[in-house]
Design an enzyme around this catalytic site. Sequence first.
Site, PDB file in Angstrom:
ATOM      1  N   ASP A 102     -15.928  55.634  -7.373  1.00  0.00           N
ATOM      2  CA  ASP A 102     -17.317  55.440  -6.940  1.00  0.00           C
ATOM      3  C   ASP A 102     -18.075  54.595  -7.961  1.00  0.00           C
ATOM      4  O   ASP A 102     -18.153  54.952  -9.133  1.00  0.00           O
ATOM      5  CB  ASP A 102     -17.997  56.806  -6.775  1.00  0.00           C
ATOM      6  CG  ASP A 102     -19.302  56.723  -6.008  1.00  0.00           C
ATOM      7  OD1 ASP A 102     -20.145  55.870  -6.354  1.00  0.00           O
ATOM      8  OD2 ASP A 102     -19.490  57.521  -5.073  1.00  0.00           O
ATOM      9  N   HIS A 107     -17.737  54.458  -3.346  1.00  0.00           N
ATOM     10  CA  HIS A 107     -18.903  55.111  -2.752  1.00  0.00           C
ATOM     11  C   HIS A 107     -18.886  54.849  -1.253  1.00  0.00           C
ATOM     12  O   HIS A 107     -18.494  53.777  -0.790  1.00  0.00           O
ATOM     13  CB  HIS A 107     -20.171  54.516  -3.374  1.00  0.00           C
ATOM     14  CG  HIS A 107     -21.405  55.291  -3.099  1.00  0.00           C
ATOM     15  ND1 HIS A 107     -21.663  56.511  -3.674  1.00  0.00           N
ATOM     16  CD2 HIS A 107     -22.472  55.020  -2.295  1.00  0.00           C
ATOM     17  CE1 HIS A 107     -22.838  56.961  -3.253  1.00  0.00           C
ATOM     18  NE2 HIS A 107     -23.339  56.071  -2.415  1.00  0.00           N
TER      19      HIS A 107
END
Length: 231
Positions: free
Chosen positions: A169, A200
């Site tokens: 992420d 993400h």
Amino acid sequence: MNERITIDTPDGTFGAYVARPAATPAPSIVVLQEIFGINADLRETCDRLAAQGYIAVCPDLFWRLEPNVELTDKTDAEWKKAMGLYKAFNVDKGVDDIAATLAAARALPGATGKAGVMGFCMGGLLTFLTATRAKPDAAVAYYGGGTEKHADAFNNLACPLMMHLGEADEYISASARATIARAAEGNPLVQIFTYPGQNHAFARWNGVHFDAQAATQANDRTRAFFAQHLK
């Protein structure tokens, strides 16, 4: 079946998208937006929850800034607008609005009174904060950016919580994930799952970083979790 409803607060009223299941009575799930508003991704999430037997309610959390925002992650202009709204967003007021949405969701015709909350990105952080402040029956947070800044709030957690985090992420670093894990360690209410190689928003329908395998795994876990705690 879907519709739009209006939710009243002391500060004003705002809208919410509602997807209803084929049969009631049913538990409710409040679905919290990313920085893009109630867009096609969030409506699809609600519609899928309705197909699983839930009343899904997605509130317009940007209403204090600009009602009816609907953006995607596909253009620079949309990203710029979304980030501007995110920076101006008042998190505490947002949690107040979610609490009002939970109350409304529990009282909808055909609702059992049980209500969970789930959210993505900004909505993931808000899900976590709602679980520590507003007493939903269960909560699922997908890649909640900034959660590590509120790690002390794990002490106030009052319902079962599941968290999904991508290990690649770009907004939630390994250090941030470690802070979250340490804060949640030993808390029997918390389950944290990480997904190797995932960016993400790996579960954003039709998103730039959508990964079908990881999204399916996370969503299957979410489905079982809500079935356990809400049905």
